[in-house]
Write a protein that holds these residues in place. Structure first.
Motif, PDB file in Angstrom:
ATOM      1  N   GLY A  31       0.792  -1.223   0.000  1.00 13.70           N
ATOM      2  CA  GLY A  31       0.000   0.000   0.000  1.00 13.70           C
ATOM      3  C   GLY A  31       0.820   1.267   0.000  1.00 13.70           C
ATOM      4  N   ARG A  32       2.121   1.163  -0.287  1.00 13.04           N
ATOM      5  CA  ARG A  32       2.987   2.343  -0.333  1.00 13.04           C
ATOM      6  C   ARG A  32       3.078   2.887  -1.765  1.00 13.04           C
ATOM      7  NH1 ARG A  32       5.435  -1.118   3.351  1.00 13.04           N
ATOM      8  NH2 ARG A  32       5.723  -0.201   5.424  1.00 13.04           N
ATOM      9  N   ILE A  33       3.295   4.179  -1.867  1.00 16.48           N
ATOM     10  CA  ILE A  33       3.403   4.809  -3.187  1.00 16.48           C
ATOM     11  C   ILE A  33       4.695   4.354  -3.849  1.00 16.48           C
ATOM     12  CG2 ILE A  33       3.521   6.991  -4.435  1.00 16.48           C
ATOM     13  CD1 ILE A  33       2.035   8.283  -2.087  1.00 16.48           C
ATOM     14  N   GLU A  34       4.553   3.697  -4.998  1.00 12.98           N
ATOM     15  CA  GLU A  34       5.708   3.147  -5.695  1.00 12.98           C
ATOM     16  C   GLU A  34       6.118   4.019  -6.885  1.00 12.98           C
ATOM     17  OE1 GLU A  34       7.001  -1.374  -6.614  1.00 12.98           O
ATOM     18  OE2 GLU A  34       5.078  -0.749  -7.461  1.00 12.98           O
ATOM     19  N   ARG A  35       5.113   4.537  -7.586  1.00 10.13           N
ATOM     20  CA  ARG A  35       5.386   5.419  -8.725  1.00 10.13           C
ATOM     21  C   ARG A  35       4.249   6.434  -8.830  1.00 10.13           C
ATOM     22  NH1 ARG A  35       6.468   3.041 -14.400  1.00 10.13           N
ATOM     23  NH2 ARG A  35       4.463   2.009 -14.051  1.00 10.13           N
ATOM     24  N   ILE A  36       4.542   7.590  -9.449  1.00 14.33           N
ATOM     25  CA  ILE A  36       3.519   8.598  -9.718  1.00 14.33           C
ATOM     26  C   ILE A  36       3.541   8.874 -11.215  1.00 14.33           C
ATOM     27  CG2 ILE A  36       2.664  10.914  -9.199  1.00 14.33           C
ATOM     28  CD1 ILE A  36       4.104  10.800  -6.557  1.00 14.33           C
ATOM     29  N   LEU A  37       2.399   8.633 -11.863  1.00  9.64           N
ATOM     30  CA  LEU A  37       2.301   8.746 -13.313  1.00  9.64           C
ATOM     31  C   LEU A  37       1.340   9.858 -13.694  1.00  9.64           C
ATOM     32  CD1 LEU A  37       1.833   4.923 -14.048  1.00  9.64           C
ATOM     33  CD2 LEU A  37       3.994   6.181 -13.839  1.00  9.64           C
ATOM     34  N   ASP A  38       1.481  10.360 -14.931  1.00  8.93           N
ATOM     35  CA  ASP A  38       0.520  11.333 -15.430  1.00  8.93           C
ATOM     36  C   ASP A  38      -0.544  10.617 -16.252  1.00  8.93           C
ATOM     37  OD1 ASP A  38       1.660  10.729 -17.875  1.00  8.93           O
ATOM     38  OD2 ASP A  38       2.746  12.626 -18.066  1.00  8.93           O
ATOM     39  N   LEU A  39      -1.390  11.382 -16.909  1.00  6.94           N
ATOM     40  CA  LEU A  39      -2.498  10.818 -17.670  1.00  6.94           C
ATOM     41  C   LEU A  39      -2.027   9.897 -18.784  1.00  6.94           C
ATOM     42  CD1 LEU A  39      -5.551  10.762 -18.211  1.00  6.94           C
ATOM     43  CD2 LEU A  39      -5.271  12.804 -19.625  1.00  6.94           C
ATOM     44  N   ASP A  40      -0.856  10.170 -19.339  1.00 10.59           N
ATOM     45  CA  ASP A  40      -0.325   9.366 -20.444  1.00 10.59           C
ATOM     46  C   ASP A  40       0.516   8.184 -19.969  1.00 10.59           C
ATOM     47  OD1 ASP A  40      -1.470  11.118 -22.321  1.00 10.59           O
ATOM     48  OD2 ASP A  40       0.227  12.497 -22.110  1.00 10.59           O
ATOM     49  N   GLY A  41       0.554   7.978 -18.673  1.00 12.12           N
ATOM     50  CA  GLY A  41       1.333   6.869 -18.142  1.00 12.12           C
ATOM     51  C   GLY A  41       2.812   7.163 -17.996  1.00 12.12           C
ATOM     52  N   GLU A  42       3.204   8.426 -18.198  1.00 12.58           N
ATOM     53  CA  GLU A  42       4.605   8.811 -18.039  1.00 12.58           C
ATOM     54  C   GLU A  42       4.898   9.046 -16.556  1.00 12.58           C
ATOM     55  OE1 GLU A  42       6.950   8.941 -20.367  1.00 12.58           O
ATOM     56  OE2 GLU A  42       5.499   8.238 -21.864  1.00 12.58           O
ATOM     57  N   GLU A  43       6.029   8.533 -16.099  1.00 10.73           N
ATOM     58  CA  GLU A  43       6.363   8.665 -14.685  1.00 10.73           C
ATOM     59  C   GLU A  43       6.777  10.093 -14.365  1.00 10.73           C
ATOM     60  OE1 GLU A  43       8.939   6.323 -11.243  1.00 10.73           O
ATOM     61  OE2 GLU A  43       8.985   5.660 -13.331  1.00 10.73           O
ATOM     62  N   LEU A  44       6.186  10.631 -13.304  1.00  9.93           N
ATOM     63  CA  LEU A  44       6.526  11.969 -12.834  1.00  9.93           C
ATOM     64  C   LEU A  44       7.633  11.856 -11.807  1.00  9.93           C
ATOM     65  CD1 LEU A  44       2.890  13.320 -12.410  1.00  9.93           C
ATOM     66  CD2 LEU A  44       4.491  13.887 -14.234  1.00  9.93           C
ATOM     67  N   ASP A  45       8.552  12.780 -11.845  1.00  5.75           N
ATOM     68  CA  ASP A  45       9.727  12.718 -10.979  1.00  5.75           C
ATOM     69  C   ASP A  45       9.378  13.195  -9.580  1.00  5.75           C
ATOM     70  OD1 ASP A  45      12.202  12.605  -9.866  1.00  5.75           O
ATOM     71  OD2 ASP A  45      12.940  14.441 -10.799  1.00  5.75           O
ATOM     72  N   ALA A  46       9.418  12.278  -8.618  1.00  7.43           N
ATOM     73  CA  ALA A  46       9.196  12.639  -7.214  1.00  7.43           C
ATOM     74  C   ALA A  46      10.430  12.327  -6.394  1.00  7.43           C
ATOM     75  CB  ALA A  46       7.996  11.868  -6.660  1.00  7.43           C
ATOM     76  N   GLY A  47      11.536  12.080  -7.047  1.00  9.06           N
ATOM     77  CA  GLY A  47      12.727  11.660  -6.330  1.00  9.06           C
ATOM     78  C   GLY A  47      13.308  12.707  -5.418  1.00  9.06           C
ATOM     79  N   SER A  48      13.108  13.995  -5.761  1.00  6.75           N
ATOM     80  CA  SER A  48      13.731  15.045  -4.957  1.00  6.75           C
ATOM     81  C   SER A  48      12.869  15.483  -3.793  1.00  6.75           C
ATOM     82  CB  SER A  48      14.009  16.275  -5.837  1.00  6.75           C
ATOM     83  OG  SER A  48      12.796  16.814  -6.335  1.00  6.75           O
ATOM     84  N   LEU A  49      11.626  15.004  -3.743  1.00  8.69           N
ATOM     85  CA  LEU A  49      10.740  15.452  -2.675  1.00  8.69           C
ATOM     86  C   LEU A  49      11.242  14.978  -1.325  1.00  8.69           C
ATOM     87  CD1 LEU A  49       7.255  14.934  -4.267  1.00  8.69           C
ATOM     88  CD2 LEU A  49       8.589  17.001  -4.124  1.00  8.69           C
ATOM     89  N   GLY A  50      11.008  15.828  -0.327  1.00 12.48           N
ATOM     90  CA  GLY A  50      11.424  15.493   1.024  1.00 12.48           C
ATOM     91  C   GLY A  50      12.815  15.969   1.348  1.00 12.48           C
TER      92      GLY A  50
END
Length: 771
Positions: free
Chosen positions: A123-142
């Motif tokens: 149940g953990r967030i593994e990836r964040i995608l946009d409408l087209d299925g492209e992965e959004l970069d969340a690596g720098s968050l936090g």
């Protein structure tokens, strides 16, 4: 008969109005932001205090981290399909769809964004995608400041407060399209019947109002349009002058040119002032419907809606809760106007006239924590006092996490009630508490509760201003000197042997014989055992070995102020500090030996833009990273098997220390989990003994709150400093051995500070105890 002076003056103003305003209005139109929503725009004299945006981070458990609760707080609607409109979300087993609204954050505008959060089996967030299925970069968050994030993967901020001086109820925004016509029509009947016919200024209405007022000899009608009134609420000072009237007129034309009528009316209904109950001001029809009639605005009857419309001319003078008869007379006039304008049938109006306005008062709680708002207000006055002296509006971007703030307040209140139920003698005492949470990366204050949330009259800020004895919570700070410089002696380490036997010190004030919290002594213990079990006598020996003066300087460097000269009893917490200062000092253990600067406000700005002030981050080197890491490892052990066991979390590693002051007056727990650090104090303001230890009163409160708080943010996983090594130590001698043995334990050392190695086939003497 000569014309009335008021009418003469206004007639002249109206004749010149088109010429005077046309060029100015055109210039203003060129400066308008394209595509902005009127509900999102702030007027020049409006105040908004915002929470921090909540970052969507990889590795965070969607449910345990409170994501559904955060969306509900923001008013998102759960749907059973992929969201199609901003403000909707879908929550399934494998994914979490969020259609985030467009919003302003930290001075920038962010577009609506549909985000697909893929969840792993846990149940953990593994990836964040946009409408087209492209992965959004969340690596720098936090990491680092929100100002530096370029991905914008967060939930929009909440409004914490709309005033720093007034207690206001939480708004309950309404949508005009979902509001029955009989609810909003009385407002136009009372205030601006030609609203849909004019372009922001109504010359006919102004003349009619002036004539009616002249005949009555007092103000019985207003000449301002709904648009002008909205401008007054948002953009102008209350000062009455011709210049202000001209500015009001120009801005009304500007507003009407940019936004449609429905949007202007909706904004008006959400902003209009409608009196106050129990000292809390009420703004907007949604909040007023709930406060006066305990229902939503859409559920109001014609009689109730016209009673609210009747209040607008004098919100407190015409309040049905304060002056029912005056409100009734004005309400009847509003109903007469409804019938005259043919906006309601004669039968409906007659029924509304007969219907009693039955109040069902639901006094609102003020929006936001009063102590939190007071804290923000002090920061604003300190950062830019002259810039706000003109009475103009401003925007405050705080660092607070609204879900954590609410959880902190609820947990503190619940635990204080539980303590009163469990200990009858505390029911008669003014029991209180304080809690503060810091982001260990930045020093941002995420939550702060400065007293009993159930006591709305209590304004004392215990987070910053209470001075209480920390007891044993100061012991980890004593080890900072012992594990680094040690006053010029060889640095100590967790496996170092210390005598736990009776001790007497001859001081200028007389002899001092410190004792352990629990009677008795253990003979010989290690530094680790002394901290894990919070033994007093070994810590006095440690400070004496390194030097009381050198130890005191290191404690003060961490952020705890000591008297001059400090008494040796400071080693056992016989000094005074605040929860915020102690939290700041503990940040050293999880920030590579650096002390962070706590700050609650990230940015101050004008509503139209233009930053006035920004948080000044600051870090101060207290000790090297290796010394800080050694202390934090001992604090992990204190939670795992020592006095801090009551603070242990499920599936999240925690570290921290209890504290109990003399005669059990104060109970503390200070520690961290993941990327968060929280300090908790429980006690009685006048110094009456609480009678409970930190493990009894503070640690359980810390645990219940931090279980949610720590799960809400990604955890930093960083390797130990390169100077840290692991070695096997023989427990009976303190000497190193080559491999695991039945009488050996694995211990941490700073490279180069290890003890001697036990030699084969030779009886070695044990490492001498600190005496």
């Amino acid at each position: 008969m000569p014309a009335h002076p008021q009418i003469d003056s206004m007639s002249s103003f109206l004749r010149d109005l088109p010429t005077r305003l046309l060029l100015v209005a055109l210039l203003l139109l060129l400066a308008l932001p394209a595509g902005a929503s009127l509900e999102d725009e702030l007027g020049r004299n409006q105040v908004r205090v915002f929470s921090a945006p909540y970052p969507l981070q990889l590795g965070v458990h969607a449910v345990d981290g409170g994501l559904p609760a955060r969306l509900e707080r923001l008013g998102y609607v759960r749907v059973s399909r992929r969201p199609e409109e901003p403000g909707e979300y879908f929550w399934g087993h494998e994914r979490f769809w969020i259609y985030r609204r467009s919003h302003f954050a930290l001075g920038d505008e962010y577009d609506a964004l549909l985000m697909d959060l893929e969840l792993d089996d846990a149940g953990r967030i593994e990836r964040i995608l946009d409408l087209d299925g492209e992965e959004l970069d969340a690596g720098s968050l936090g990491r680092g400041e929100l100002d530096d994030w370029d991905s914008g993967l967060w939930l929009e901020p909440e409004t914490v407060a709309e005033s720093l001086t007034e207690r206001r109820a939480r708004r309950r925004p309404i949508e005009l399209a979902r509001l029955p016509e009989h609810v909003w029509r009385p407002v136009l009947a009372a205030e601006d019947s030609r609203f849909f016919d004019h372009a922001g200024l109504d010359a006919r209405g102004i003349a009619r109002a002036l004539l009616a007022n002249a005949r009555a000899g007092k103000v019985v009608q207003g000449g301002s349009t709904i648009t002008q009134q909205l401008i007054k609420m948002r953009d102008l000072s209350p000062k009455r002058s011709l210049g202000r009237k001209v500015s009001e007129a120009m801005r009304s034309l500007e507003l009407e040119a940019e936004y449609d009528k429905e949007e202007i009316l909706q904004a008006y209904l959400n902003h209009v002032y409608l009196g106050h109950l129990d000292g809390v001001s009420i703004y907007g029809y949604g909040a007023a419907a709930r406060a006066y009639f305990s229902k939503s605005a859409a559920e109001l009857s014609l009689a109730e809606a016209s009673a609210l419309a009747a209040m607008i001319q004098g919100p407190n003078r015409l309040s049905p809760a304060r002056n029912a008869e005056a409100n009734r007379r004005r309400q009847q006039w509003v109903l007469d106007r409804m019938e005259e304008l043919e906006w309601a049938s004669s039968g409906a109006v007659a029924a509304a006239r007969r219907a009693p306005v039955a109040l069902a008062l639901d006094p609102p709680a003020p929006r936001g924590d009063r102590q939190l708002v007071a804290w923000v207000s002090e920061v604003v006055e300190m950062e830019a006092p002259r810039r706000f002296a003109d009475g103009r509006g401003f925007v405050v971007d705080t660092t607070f996490d609204p879900l954590l703030q609410a959880a902190a307040a609820d947990t503190v209140e619940e635990h204080l009630q539980q303590l009163r139920r469990s200990h009858s003698r505390l029911r008669r005492e003014p029991l209180s508490a304080a809690l503060v949470t810091l982001d260990l990366t930045t020093g941002a204050v995420l939550a702060a509760v400065a007293g009993d949330p159930g006591d709305r009259e209590d304004a004392f800020d215990r987070v910053r201003n209470a001075r209480r004895q920390p007891g044993s919570a100061i012991k980890p700070l004593v080890l900072l000197e012992a594990f680094s410089e040690c006053g010029g002696e060889d640095p100590l380490y967790p496996a170092r042997r210390v005598a736990d036997r009776p001790l007497r010190l001859d001081l200028p004030s007389g002899p001092w014989a410190p004792s352990n919290f629990h009677p008795g002594h253990r003979g010989t213990v290690t530094v680790r055992e002394a901290l894990v079990d919070s033994l007093n006598v070994p810590f006095v020996r440690i400070a004496r070995h390194c030097g009381f003066e050198a130890t005191a300087e290191q404690v003060q460097s961490a952020g705890v102020r000591l008297p001059k000269p400090p008494p040796p009893s400071f080693v056992l917490g016989a000094v005074e500090t605040s929860p915020l200062d102690l939290a700041r000092a503990y940040s050293v253990f999880a920030h590579d030996g650096e002390r962070v600067r706590p700050y609650p406000v990230r940015r101050l700005a004008r509503p139209a833009g233009g930053r006035l002030a920004r948080a000044r981050n600051g870090e101060r080197r207290v000790v090297d990273a290796a010394a800080a890491y050694l202390v934090r490892d001992l604090l992990r052990d204190a939670v795992a098997r020592g006095t801090g066991r009551a603070a242990a979390l499920e599936d999240i590693a925690a570290w921290g220390k209890t504290g109990t002051s003399d005669q059990r007056r104060d109970a503390w727990f200070v520690g961290g989990a993941g990327n968060l650090l929280t300090a908790v104090w429980v006690g009685i303001d006048d110094g009456t003994p609480l009678g409970l230890t930190g493990s009894q009163a503070a640690a359980p409160l810390w645990r219940d709150y931090m279980q949610l708080a720590a799960a809400s943010y990604a955890h930093r996983i960083e390797p130990p400093p390169v100077q840290i090594v692991e070695r096997w130590v023989q427990t009976s001698t303190g000497l190193l051995v080559r491999r695991q043995r039945s009488d050996a334990t694995l211990e941490l050392f700073r490279r180069g500070d290890e003890p001697d190695r036990r030699r084969l086939l030779r009886a070695d003497h044990p490492i001498p105890e600190l005496q």
